[in-house]
Design a protein around this motif. Structure first.
Motif: not given
Length: 235
Positions: A37-42
């Protein structure tokens, strides 16, 4: 209500023991990576990742990259005239992607599986011409400090004389620039440089550049309009 205001980590949260075999959630268009659920990379981070990669590969030779993510930085590093590219990655799904990616790269890639804490102690002294550290924080406790554990414990030892370190902790810096700072150079000077000096790097060998960036409004971890690239050279 927007989720943008919610902190990335709740009080006492720790993902470390589950992270390695948690599903690596690459979305269909390969623009986002989420784990637990963590936004690791975009993918909007690309110009900044390329800036870090350019520093890490600037001495050529053997480059160590810690954290593979979406291969944005790694692919850029491979575009430079380096000799070897060692990459540490702990998540099973991301590592599988790394192994597949490595097959088609122009330079020798050495994939290393595990948490960096367990891998770097096995690496030789004075071995690398460049290091790029960009891993995701795995607990609320280390949210703002995990990069210093690596830098103070290992970076100087691993670098050759004249080698270069660059790094980021966007999940931390994005929070600091939301809550405590409106000047990115001041944020770096006050929250990062003292730790770099404690790690044995000299003040005159630490420099930074900034770039303008436009994070998407829905990004949960970074909303500031600039990013900062450190260049730290070992004597």
């Amino acid at each position: 209500m927007s989720t943008a205001a919610e902190p990335i980590f709740s009080k006492g949260e720790d993902c470390k023991t589950s992270w390695h075999d948690a599903s690596a959630g690459y979305n269909e268009t390969d623009t986002h990576l989420e784990i637990m659920g963590k936004p690791v990379m975009e993918r909007w981070e690309t110009p900044y990742m390329h800036s870090l990669s350019t520093v890490a590969a600037s001495k050529g030779g053997r480059v160590l990259e810690i954290g593979f993510g979406m291969a944005i930085a790694a692919t850029k590093i491979e575009s430079f005239p380096i000799e070897e590219h060692w990459i540490i990655e702990c998540n099973d799904g991301v590592f599988a992607r790394l192994e597949n990616w490595a097959k088609s790269q122009p330079h020798k890639v050495v994939p290393l599986k595990g948490l960096w804490e367990n891998v770097v102690s096995t690496l030789p002294d004075n071995h690398f011409d460049g290091i790029l550290y960009d891993t995701y924080p795995l607990s609320e406790d280390t949210w703002h400090t995990h990069q210093f554990d690596f830098i103070k414990g290992h970076a100087n030892r691993l670098l050759k004389s004249g080698g270069v370190l660059t790094y980021c902790n966007l999940t931390s810096w994005g929070e600091l620039l939301k809550t405590k700072y409106d000047n990115i150079e001041k944020m770096f000077e006050e929250t990062q440089v003292p730790h770099l000096l404690q790690a044995g790097f000299k003040k005159e060998k630490i420099s930074t550049t900034t770039m303008d960036i436009a994070p998407p409004t829905e990004c949960k971890y970074y909303s500031f309009n600039k990013m900062i690239t450190p260049t730290i050279v070992k004597d």
